[in-house]
Scaffold this motif. Structure first.
Motif, PDB file in Angstrom:
ATOM      1  N   ARG A 251      22.603 -35.599 -21.282  1.00  0.00           N
ATOM      2  CA  ARG A 251      21.741 -34.354 -21.645  1.00  0.00           C
ATOM      3  C   ARG A 251      20.728 -35.041 -22.594  1.00  0.00           C
ATOM      4  NH1 ARG A 251      24.719 -28.573 -22.040  1.00  0.00           N
ATOM      5  NH2 ARG A 251      25.635 -28.611 -19.672  1.00  0.00           N
ATOM      6  N   ALA A 252      21.506 -35.930 -23.861  1.00  0.00           N
ATOM      7  CA  ALA A 252      20.775 -36.504 -24.711  1.00  0.00           C
ATOM      8  C   ALA A 252      19.759 -37.619 -24.127  1.00  0.00           C
ATOM      9  CB  ALA A 252      21.678 -37.267 -25.529  1.00  0.00           C
ATOM     10  N   ASP A 253      20.372 -38.388 -23.183  1.00  0.00           N
ATOM     11  CA  ASP A 253      19.239 -39.485 -22.480  1.00  0.00           C
ATOM     12  C   ASP A 253      18.016 -38.510 -21.761  1.00  0.00           C
ATOM     13  OD1 ASP A 253      18.642 -41.874 -22.122  1.00  0.00           O
ATOM     14  OD2 ASP A 253      19.816 -42.167 -20.237  1.00  0.00           O
TER      15      ASP A 253
ATOM     16  N   PHE B 160      16.703 -38.970 -26.563  1.00  0.00           N
ATOM     17  CA  PHE B 160      17.364 -38.998 -27.740  1.00  0.00           C
ATOM     18  C   PHE B 160      18.294 -40.177 -27.949  1.00  0.00           C
ATOM     19  CE2 PHE B 160      16.363 -34.528 -28.374  1.00  0.00           C
ATOM     20  CZ  PHE B 160      15.574 -34.650 -29.359  1.00  0.00           C
ATOM     21  N   LEU B 161      18.925 -40.366 -26.575  1.00  0.00           N
ATOM     22  CA  LEU B 161      20.178 -41.422 -26.529  1.00  0.00           C
ATOM     23  C   LEU B 161      19.718 -42.739 -27.101  1.00  0.00           C
ATOM     24  CD1 LEU B 161      23.327 -41.411 -25.786  1.00  0.00           C
ATOM     25  CD2 LEU B 161      22.479 -42.161 -23.509  1.00  0.00           C
TER      26      LEU B 161
ATOM     27  N   ILE C  25      23.663 -28.813 -26.621  1.00  0.00           N
ATOM     28  CA  ILE C  25      25.050 -29.292 -27.073  1.00  0.00           C
ATOM     29  C   ILE C  25      25.992 -28.314 -27.395  1.00  0.00           C
ATOM     30  CG2 ILE C  25      26.307 -31.447 -28.401  1.00  0.00           C
ATOM     31  CD1 ILE C  25      24.200 -32.262 -26.118  1.00  0.00           C
TER      32      ILE C  25
ATOM     33  N   HIS D  64      28.215 -33.343 -30.795  1.00  0.00           N
ATOM     34  CA  HIS D  64      27.078 -34.222 -31.221  1.00  0.00           C
ATOM     35  C   HIS D  64      27.190 -35.390 -31.575  1.00  0.00           C
ATOM     36  CE1 HIS D  64      28.231 -32.253 -34.636  1.00  0.00           C
ATOM     37  NE2 HIS D  64      27.567 -33.225 -35.359  1.00  0.00           N
TER      38      HIS D  64
ATOM     39  N   ILE E  76      20.553 -30.083 -30.371  1.00  0.00           N
ATOM     40  CA  ILE E  76      22.186 -29.793 -30.507  1.00  0.00           C
ATOM     41  C   ILE E  76      22.176 -28.323 -30.156  1.00  0.00           C
ATOM     42  CG2 ILE E  76      23.837 -29.866 -32.126  1.00  0.00           C
ATOM     43  CD1 ILE E  76      22.665 -32.625 -33.286  1.00  0.00           C
TER      44      ILE E  76
ATOM     45  N   GLU F  43      25.969 -37.431 -23.210  1.00  0.00           N
ATOM     46  CA  GLU F  43      24.981 -38.449 -23.203  1.00  0.00           C
ATOM     47  C   GLU F  43      24.008 -38.241 -22.125  1.00  0.00           C
ATOM     48  OE1 GLU F  43      27.734 -41.755 -22.862  1.00  0.00           O
ATOM     49  OE2 GLU F  43      27.878 -41.853 -25.070  1.00  0.00           O
TER      50      GLU F  43
ATOM     51  N   LEU G 261      16.384 -33.090 -33.146  1.00  0.00           N
ATOM     52  CA  LEU G 261      17.821 -33.250 -33.046  1.00  0.00           C
ATOM     53  C   LEU G 261      18.520 -31.677 -33.229  1.00  0.00           C
ATOM     54  CD1 LEU G 261      18.293 -36.737 -34.619  1.00  0.00           C
ATOM     55  CD2 LEU G 261      18.771 -36.190 -31.928  1.00  0.00           C
TER      56      LEU G 261
ATOM     57  N   VAL H 275      24.732 -37.956 -29.693  1.00  0.00           N
ATOM     58  CA  VAL H 275      23.504 -37.734 -29.023  1.00  0.00           C
ATOM     59  C   VAL H 275      22.286 -38.983 -29.192  1.00  0.00           C
ATOM     60  CG1 VAL H 275      23.827 -35.364 -28.837  1.00  0.00           C
ATOM     61  CG2 VAL H 275      22.681 -36.317 -30.978  1.00  0.00           C
TER      62      VAL H 275
END
Length: 413
Positions: A66-68, A72-73, A24, A106, A20, A64, A16, A115
């Motif tokens: 990008r995190a998905d 990670f999302l 992020i 983040h 980030i 969100e 993570l 995230v």
């Protein structure tokens, strides 16, 4: 007894952190007006009753996305929702860790966007929803079909078994009448999860039913946003006037809606506590670093016991609360949260109380600059102060603890 965090969790924190920094932080830097001293002004559409601005929502949506894409999302969601079922301990550790980094894209405080997503209603839909209702799962996660949450009323908050909103059967439909307050995110929701009494007496946990009500249904009326300590706001008053929904609108079973609400609340109580403790740790660390650098009357501010002792006390309390939260989350992975509801309440009450005092003292250590919006402490305080009220007030948490301590009380508060 092993108190070390499992390797899969420490590895995930490292992943993570790397994500980030590379994905992020650059996006945050491109949109710094949402995170520096201008944050409240930039995030708020003041002419739209204080709602989040479209630009601000767009930045959160991109974060969100990008995190998905990076996996990670949905980390802590069930596998049926595309998640990894990482569990409560993972969730608590991650939330504490992210909040410990301070303000940033983040892990934004305003709408609990992170995230690693916080979707407390999704597990309930996955467990109890019909196939049609499960379409909300992907919609909530991606923001394309949002479901808001309508439990609180103008006259009833923590006393949720005393709801005045009523739903009466009319053939194969229900007619709902009542008022809802602090109806979070209803302004951008496709539907609203409305809790109403359908049978039983006031004060009874059975007889409350959860209905998925389209926000454009006749009789479902948005009234106003309630402006809050932290802006923007997405917490509305809603009136339900002869609002008709079919039997298929019921989530779970008729009369068992409070089980949905309690599942939602237990999920959020432990997560709030973890986030609060991480934010408290951040405030303490920043105050310590500033005290080392600041000179007063020719000496470092850190040499003053008036500064040392309060920070030492806050640090000691933070370590105790942090580890108790992790232990409770570990237990939640092994038993129903309702079995340890008093321990969840201890986490919530202690964590939320701690962060408010830590943010307040960090302001004091930093002096006038700490009070300004050029430092994050006022924002942290204003956000986390609400957690002493939401998901059951601080007094309700103490009540749950007292119920276990003295062996009295009934039902979940």
């Amino acid at each position: 007894m092993d108190f070390d965090l499992p390797k899969n969790i420490t590895d995930k924190l490292a992943e993570l952190d790397a994500f980030i920094e590379t994905e992020i932080k650059p996006l945050e830097a491109e949109n710094i007006r949402f995170f520096d001293h201008r944050r409240e002004y930039a995030r708020t559409d003041w002419e739209n009753d204080g709602a989040p601005s479209e630009d601000w929502r767009a930045v959160l949506t991109e974060m969100e996305r990008r995190a998905d894409a990076a996996g990670f999302l949905r980390l802590c969601l069930p596998e049926s929702c595309g998640g990894q079922a990482a569990g409560n301990l993972m969730n608590a550790v991650v939330r504490e860790h992210l909040a410990g980094k301070g303000l940033g894209l983040h892990n934004d405080l305003q709408d609990e966007n992170s995230v690693v997503g916080n979707f407390p209603i999704v597990p309930a839909i996955a467990r109890y929803g019909t196939e049609e209702q499960k379409s909300f799962i992907e919609g909530i996660i991606t923001g394309t079909k949002h479901l808001s949450f309508a439990l609180t009323e103008p006259g009833h908050g923590s006393d949720a078994t005393w709801l005045e909103t009523r739903a009466v059967r009319d053939g194969d439909h229900w007619v709902i009448n009542g008022k809802k307050r602090w109806n979070s995110q209803v302004g951008r929701a496709h539907s609203n999860l409305v809790f109403a009494r359908t049978s039983g007496k006031d004060g009874e946990s059975r007889g409350i039913t959860a209905f998925i009500v389209p926000t454009d249904a006749p009789g479902h009326n948005w009234v106003r946003n309630l402006w809050t300590f932290n802006m923007p706001t997405d917490h509305a008053d809603v009136d339900l006037v002869d609002c008709r929904v079919p039997d298929s609108a019921i989530l779970h079973e008729e009369g068992r809606g409070l089980e949905i609400a309690m599942m939602f609340i237990h999920e959020n109580r432990i997560r709030q506590a973890a986030g609060s403790t991480g934010a408290a740790r951040y405030c303490i660390s920043e105050a310590v670093n500033y005290a080392k650098e600041r000179e007063l009357f020719g000496e470092s501010l850190a040499t003053r016991q008036a500064i040392q002792f309060p920070l030492a006390e806050l640090h000691a309390e933070c370590e105790m609360v942090r580890n108790y939260i992790f232990r409770t989350a570990w237990k939640m992975d092994r038993m129903a949260p309702a079995e340890i509801t008093d321990e969840v309440s201890i986490c919530n009450y202690m964590g939320n109380n701690l962060v408010c005092r830590a943010a307040d003292f960090a302001m004091q250590v930093h002096g006038g600059l700490g009070y300004s919006r050029h430092k994050p402490f006022e924002h942290i305080y204003r956000h986390h102060r609400r957690y002493k009220i939401t998901e059951g007030s601080e007094e309700v948490q103490k009540r749950r603890i007292a119920h276990k301590l003295f062996g009295f009380g009934r039902g979940a508060a």
